[in-house]
Design a protein around this motif. Structure first.
Motif, PDB file in Angstrom:
ATOM      1  N   VAL A   3       5.472  -2.745   7.086  1.00 12.58           N
ATOM      2  CA  VAL A   3       6.880  -2.777   6.935  1.00 12.58           C
ATOM      3  C   VAL A   3       7.175  -1.848   5.792  1.00 12.58           C
ATOM      4  N   ALA A   4       8.317  -1.078   6.028  1.00 14.03           N
ATOM      5  CA  ALA A   4       8.859  -0.020   5.201  1.00 14.03           C
ATOM      6  C   ALA A   4       9.784  -0.630   4.327  1.00 14.03           C
ATOM      7  N   ASP A   5       9.956  -0.339   2.909  1.00 15.11           N
ATOM      8  CA  ASP A   5      11.320  -0.809   2.174  1.00 15.11           C
ATOM      9  C   ASP A   5      12.393   0.248   2.540  1.00 15.11           C
ATOM     10  N   GLU A  28      12.988   9.830   1.113  1.00 15.15           N
ATOM     11  CA  GLU A  28      12.119  10.714   1.410  1.00 15.15           C
ATOM     12  C   GLU A  28      10.868  10.215   0.758  1.00 15.15           C
ATOM     13  N   ASP A  29      10.827   9.626  -0.352  1.00 13.07           N
ATOM     14  CA  ASP A  29       9.527   9.053  -0.896  1.00 13.07           C
ATOM     15  C   ASP A  29       9.193   7.974  -0.221  1.00 13.07           C
ATOM     16  N   ILE A  30       9.952   6.974   0.606  1.00  9.03           N
ATOM     17  CA  ILE A  30       9.495   6.035   1.256  1.00  9.03           C
ATOM     18  C   ILE A  30       8.952   6.496   2.676  1.00  9.03           C
ATOM     19  N   ILE A  31       9.477   7.589   3.401  1.00  7.78           N
ATOM     20  CA  ILE A  31       9.027   8.304   4.595  1.00  7.78           C
ATOM     21  C   ILE A  31       7.624   8.905   4.393  1.00  7.78           C
ATOM     22  N   TYR A  32       7.498   9.457   3.132  1.00 10.65           N
ATOM     23  CA  TYR A  32       6.352  10.165   2.956  1.00 10.65           C
ATOM     24  C   TYR A  32       5.130   9.174   2.542  1.00 10.65           C
ATOM     25  N   HIS A  33       5.324   8.166   2.029  1.00  8.89           N
ATOM     26  CA  HIS A  33       4.166   7.343   1.667  1.00  8.89           C
ATOM     27  C   HIS A  33       3.775   6.430   2.888  1.00  8.89           C
ATOM     28  N   ASP A  40       9.202  -0.365  -2.376  1.00  9.63           N
ATOM     29  CA  ASP A  40       9.643   0.711  -3.565  1.00  9.63           C
ATOM     30  C   ASP A  40       9.054   0.337  -4.865  1.00  9.63           C
ATOM     31  N   SER A  41       8.184  -0.437  -4.740  1.00 15.07           N
ATOM     32  CA  SER A  41       7.458  -0.706  -6.073  1.00 15.07           C
ATOM     33  C   SER A  41       6.693   0.652  -6.322  1.00 15.07           C
ATOM     34  N   LEU A  42       6.615   1.415  -5.285  1.00 10.95           N
ATOM     35  CA  LEU A  42       5.942   2.618  -5.569  1.00 10.95           C
ATOM     36  C   LEU A  42       6.540   3.480  -6.689  1.00 10.95           C
ATOM     37  N   ALA A  73       0.801  -1.077  -0.016  1.00  9.43           N
ATOM     38  CA  ALA A  73       0.002   0.154   0.107  1.00  9.43           C
ATOM     39  C   ALA A  73       0.762   1.206  -0.057  1.00  9.43           C
ATOM     40  N   TYR A  74       0.455   2.519  -0.595  1.00 10.12           N
ATOM     41  CA  TYR A  74       1.129   3.403  -0.677  1.00 10.12           C
ATOM     42  C   TYR A  74       0.372   4.697  -0.170  1.00 10.12           C
ATOM     43  N   ASP A  75      -0.768   4.774  -0.276  1.00 13.14           N
ATOM     44  CA  ASP A  75      -1.470   6.036  -0.100  1.00 13.14           C
ATOM     45  C   ASP A  75      -2.819   5.634   0.867  1.00 13.14           C
TER      46      ASP A  75
END
Ligand code: KIV
Length: 277
Positions: free
Chosen positions: A81-83, A62-67, A44-46, A23-25
């Protein structure tokens, strides 16, 4: 629903198959939580699903932290879990500690996922010693797709499979609480799953794994990415296009908006208004 911990995840081994979806959003996070999926991966498939890139390498910390912050806010009862993105951990142990620490402190994710085996073992150990749970990721590691010659299945030779098994055991010994196995022969993933005491989470690795992970957009028919290991459980992309075409037609014919979509004005006020004209 009670939020799971790494202990709950580990306890599922040999008892219950685990489920994980990316999930991303806010929208995807809420839907995954509503479905009762065990774990969310802010992958990071985002880079592909959200940013429309051809691979994952341009995704930043920053992208990973934001999402991840958005996902944690919108799926408060799910284990997240965050990539660790490309080049956020490879350079050194201090780099990995600093970046994983930032993700852990700022987002609410309760674990990070790192691609790679033997070469990143010092980073994995350091994170775990610092109190940050780590999910390993072996087999096809998309961040290294340029070196692998593309998104190709791995461990298809006896020696390759043996190396994969050895690296899986090293990651377990280092303290990973679970391990993603991506695009490896089902028989090999099954053997590795039997030899490890931590749960393996497969993607393109057959049903001998202890759990499965799929990318939200791929499984729901929202992407054009069609690897053979993805099962589409819905065609939401087609449904969305059909809905918008119908909307466009109704706007053109005047069928939308209908009376129930509009606001009324009291007759008295309308009369006063017309007199002002
Ligand atoms: O980034 C991602 O979504 C992943 C999964 C495919 C395992 O790493």
């Amino acid at each position: 629903m009670n939020k799971k911990t790494i202990l709950n995840i580990k306890e599922c081994k040999n008892i219950k198959k685990l489920t994980m979806v990316t999930a991303y959003d806010a929208c995807s996070a809420r839907l995954v939580e509503r479905a009762g999926i065990d774990m969310i991966l802010v992958g990071d498939s985002l880079g592909m699903t959200m940013q429309g890139n051809a691979d994952t390498n341009s995704v930043s910390l920053e992208d990973i932290i934001y999402h991840t912050k958005i996902v944690c806010k919108n799926a408060p009862n799910t284990f997240i879990v965050a990539d660790m993105p490309f080049m956020s951990y490879e350079i050194s142990v201090p780099q990995a500690l600093e970046n994983a620490g930032k993700i852990f402190r700022e987002t609410g994710a309760r674990a990070v996922k790192i691609e790679g085996g033997e070469t990143i073992l010092p980073q994995v150990k350091a994170l775990i010693n610092a109190g940050i749970p780590v999910m390993g990721h072996l087999g096809l590691t998309p961040q290294r797709s340029a070196m692998l010659g593309g998104f190709k299945a791995q461990a298809k030779t006896a020696l390759g499979a043996q190396k994969l098994l050895e690296e899986a055991l090293l990651l377990e010994e280092a303290g990973c609480f679970s391990l993603v196995l991506e695009a490896v022969p089902a028989k090999i993933a099954h053997v590795i799953s039997k030899k490890l005491s931590i749960p393996t989470i497969g993607i393109g690795a057959g049903n001998g794994c202890d759990g499965q992970v799929l990318v939200f957009h791929d499984m729901l028919g929202l992407s054009d990415f069609k690897p053979r290991f993805v099962k589409k459980y819905a065609e939401l992309g087609d449904l969305a296009v059909k809905a918008m075409q119908e909307y466009a037609k109704e706007v053109e014919t005047g069928a939308f908006p209908a009376e129930e979509h509009t606001f009324a004005i009291a007759d008295e006020e309308w009369d006063k208004f017309t007199k002002l004209q």
